[in-house]
Design a protein around this motif. Structure first.
Motif, PDB file in Angstrom:
ATOM      1  N   SER A  26       0.850  -1.186   0.000  1.00 46.91           N
ATOM      2  CA  SER A  26       0.000   0.000   0.000  1.00 46.91           C
ATOM      3  C   SER A  26       0.890   1.241   0.000  1.00 46.91           C
ATOM      4  N   SER A  29       0.736   7.278  -3.587  1.00 49.13           N
ATOM      5  CA  SER A  29       0.694   7.310  -5.048  1.00 49.13           C
ATOM      6  C   SER A  29       2.030   6.808  -5.589  1.00 49.13           C
ATOM      7  N   THR A  30       1.985   5.845  -6.499  1.00 47.29           N
ATOM      8  CA  THR A  30       3.245   5.351  -7.090  1.00 47.29           C
ATOM      9  C   THR A  30       3.926   6.460  -7.897  1.00 47.29           C
ATOM     10  N   ALA A  50       2.320  -0.866  -6.888  1.00 48.30           N
ATOM     11  CA  ALA A  50       1.634  -1.018  -5.600  1.00 48.30           C
ATOM     12  C   ALA A  50       0.352  -1.824  -5.797  1.00 48.30           C
ATOM     13  N   GLU A  52      -2.144  -1.436  -3.623  1.00 48.77           N
ATOM     14  CA  GLU A  52      -3.185  -0.465  -3.257  1.00 48.77           C
ATOM     15  C   GLU A  52      -2.593   0.943  -3.269  1.00 48.77           C
ATOM     16  N   GLN A  53      -3.382   1.924  -3.734  1.00 49.92           N
ATOM     17  CA  GLN A  53      -2.993   3.333  -3.570  1.00 49.92           C
ATOM     18  C   GLN A  53      -4.054   4.016  -2.710  1.00 49.92           C
ATOM     19  N   THR A  54      -3.593   4.796  -1.764  1.00 51.19           N
ATOM     20  CA  THR A  54      -4.552   5.489  -0.899  1.00 51.19           C
ATOM     21  C   THR A  54      -4.726   6.955  -1.315  1.00 51.19           C
ATOM     22  N   GLY A  56      -4.087   7.916  -4.917  1.00 48.96           N
ATOM     23  CA  GLY A  56      -3.764   7.865  -6.340  1.00 48.96           C
ATOM     24  C   GLY A  56      -4.293   9.112  -7.040  1.00 48.96           C
ATOM     25  N   THR A  66      -7.410   2.926  -6.355  1.00 51.87           N
ATOM     26  CA  THR A  66      -6.775   1.611  -6.550  1.00 51.87           C
ATOM     27  C   THR A  66      -7.028   0.766  -5.304  1.00 51.87           C
ATOM     28  N   ALA A  73      -1.353  -0.657 -10.509  1.00 57.01           N
ATOM     29  CA  ALA A  73      -0.903   0.734 -10.354  1.00 57.01           C
ATOM     30  C   ALA A  73       0.607   0.705 -10.500  1.00 57.01           C
TER      31      ALA A  73
END
Ligand code: BTN
Length: 265
Positions: A26, A29-30, A50, A52-54, A56, A66, A73
């Motif tokens: 998690s 943002s990547t 990733a 999960e993105q919290t 994004g 995501t 992602a």
């Protein structure tokens, strides 16, 4: 199937892309993480992935969701030599083409809603967010961020969205491996990064263009414009024929593109 750094490391790099790999269960943002790496001098081909993105991010200040276990992602850091200094638009085309071809190879019929949306069955299934770091007038590095809705539950409900969305498994009626998809997208990115600055990139991009030859409305910033979507310029901007016959060039600053229903005016 889960997305794991072990599986990914076994398959990477793909022609120099994908190593070093930074994998997160998690992350915010990547793209943000890849931009930090770029500032610290990370090499061409560095990849951030990733599950999960919290936080994004999408284009034009929109957010991008995501949820864990459902999507792809990824953010690829590139240091292009051949990019025309004035624009990063071709890199958006590179990302969109790589995703569109990976979908086509799985039996889908994707379209690219210029500049950065990949549609399947008229619904958005992926988005590209290119962010550039400039050195004077030259692009020093760029991050190509790609988000793909792969499984049910990855796309937010229509009422929360600017444009209706779907996920690939639903649209293709097939189960997909996110690892295979990521590897295929990297192969596409390698192929099309080699075509930046060439007519081949623009003509391939045009072949997938949503609403080509149709009347479209382009909104913002400023006034909206209506015209016939003729195709792309050599630099990857949009060519639009206005009602008075003049042909305009439109850059990726526009916020929305919609076909106009002629019946409705
Ligand atoms: C858009 O359609 O507006 C672009 C969406 C881009 C989403 C991807 S997901 C990976 C990368 N990290 C982000 O925060 N955004 C991009």
């Amino acid at each position: 199937m889960t997305l794991s750094p072990e599986d990914l490391n076994r398959r990477l790099p793909v022609e120099g892309l994908g190593q070093p790999l930074y994998f997160f269960i998690s992350i915010g943002s990547t793209n943000d993480y890849a931009k930090e790496l770029a500032q610290k001098g990370a090499p061409h081909g560095t990849l951030v992935v990733a599950d999960e993105q919290t936080a994004g991010r999408g284009r034009a200040g929109r957010s991008w969701s995501t949820p864990p276990g459902t999507a792809l992602a990824m953010s690829l850091l590139v240091r292009p030599d051949s990019l025309a200094p004035e624009s990063s638009a071709p890199l958006t085309g590179v990302g969109a083409l790589a995703v569109a071809e990976a979908i086509r190879d799985r039996g889908g019929e994707p379209q690219i809603k210029w500049p950065n949306d990949v549609l399947i069955a008229g619904r958005k299934t992926a988005g590209i967010l290119v962010e550039t770091q400039w050195e004077q007038k030259r692009i020093e590095s760029a991050v190509i961020g790609i988000g793909v809705n792969v499984r049910a539950g990855s796309a937010p409900p229509d009422e929360d969205l600017d444009y209706p969305a779907t996920d690939l498994e639903t649209a293709l009626e097939a189960g997909l491996s996110r690892t295979d998809l990521l590897v295929d997208i990297l192969e596409g990115l390698t192929r099309w990064l080699g075509e930046v600055g060439k007519a081949s990139l623009v003509s391939a991009w045009e072949r997938y263009l949503f609403a080509l030859g149709q009347i479209v409305k382009l909104e913002g910033p400023g006034e909206s414009t209506i015209g016939e979507l003729l195709g792309l310029t050599p630099g990857g901007h949009l060519r639009l024929k206005l009602p008075d016959g003049e042909v305009n060039t439109v850059g990726p600053e526009i916020r929305r593109l919609r076909p106009v229903d002629i019946e409705d005016g």
